[in-house]
Design a protein around this motif. Structure first.
Motif: not given
Lengths: 214, 86
Positions: B55-76
């Motif tokens: 029963n896999p579950k990913v919520t929209r809030l999970d996605i939002e949280n992962s983005r705010t961790q800024n895992w792409w770093g500073k981009s060009i």
């Protein structure tokens, strides 16, 4: 830490450009008039297409450096995707074509469906920018590629209604490609059918209760 | 500082566990959508919510949280004003 918490709770409204950030009275008037529809659009992308992120505010924008205040219903999306060898092997114009066909066209379709816009003389046209990470770029400091387009209402609606060919539509677009911090200019893109946005479901994605995607 | 350490430890733990629990079907599905939504972070994320494999579950809030961790770093990239004018 407070900033992180605030960002973590960002919702659809945060992706709509604030009315006051539109630089002219015409832009602000459109943003005010269509605020509910813009919120609805943002809500759709936020909940139904979680692999896309609206960038720099959904709103009524204009062509950079153009003195005329022609306003375009505009969305800029970042498409999240992993490194893919087949995609990376494509020449730049084919990558841009693929991204525009996959994400740009559905965004145009959604923008043109905003009630009232078709008959609004203040909405000159539509603009979509699609952004993605350049294949092979440094994951710690990725290079972003952006394809941006502007087109008038009549041409866009004719293209979507299939009364204007994709080739003719592209020729009428103002099209600009950016590779990292460099403006490359126009690319010879092609547009083809891609039903990905309409059919793909993120594995395990649990929609918020009460939300419906259509 | 302490919260960052706890967060990092949790993420490492999730990455390890999720890799260990992924079934061949899961990875097959993952590969079939390689052009999309398949960054390592999101993959880890999806698997982390699918420990039972049922029963896999990913919520929209999970996605939002992962983005705010800024895992792409500073981009060009270019300035937004080069692409569009407000």
């Amino acid at each position: 830490m407070a900033g992180v918490a605030a960002l973590a709770q960002a919702g659809p409204a945060d992706y709509v450009m604030p009315i006051e950030k539109h630089s002219t009275a015409k832009g602000r008037a459109l943003a005010t008039k269509y605020q509910p529809q813009l919120l609805q659009f943002s809500d759709y992308v936020y909940h139904c297409l979680p692999y896309l992120e609206i960038r720099n505010g959904l709103g009524f924008k204009r062509v950079p450096k153009e003195p005329a205040d022609d306003r375009y219903a505009a969305v800029w999306v970042r498409a999240e995707q992993a490194t893919d060898a087949a995609f990376a092997a494509l020449p730049m114009d084919r990558q841009a074509s693929a991204m525009f066909s996959r994400y740009g066209v559905p965004m145009l379709r959604r923008l043109t469906a905003i009630p009232g816009i078709q008959s609004d003389p203040d909405v000159y046209g539509f603009s979509v920018a699609v952004e993605w990470i350049k294949p092979g770029s440094d994951p710690n400091r990725p290079t972003m590629e952006i394809l941006s387009m502007f087109a008038d209402q009549a041409s866009t609606r004719a293209f979507l209604a299939k009364t204007l060919s994709a080739g003719d539509y592209v020729r009428r677009m103002r099209l600009t490609f950016f590779d990292g911090d460099k403006e490359v200019g126009r690319l010879p893109i092609e547009v083809w059918e891609d039903n990905f946005v309409g059919t793909y479901k993120v594995p395990g994605y649990e929609m918020e209760k009460g939300k419906v995607c259509s | 500082m302490r919260s960052k350490i706890v967060m990092a430890a949790a993420l490492i733990g999730i990455a390890f566990l999720s890799g260990a629990c992924a079934t061949s079907e899961q990875w097959g599905e993952w590969r079939s959508h390689t052009t999309h939504f398949a960054s390592g972070e999101h993959g880890m994320f999806s698997m982390a919510n699918n420990m039972s494999g049922a029963n896999p579950k990913v919520t929209r809030l999970d996605i939002e949280n992962s983005r705010t961790q800024n895992w792409w770093g500073k981009s060009i990239t270019v300035e937004p004003g080069q692409v569009i004018q407000n």
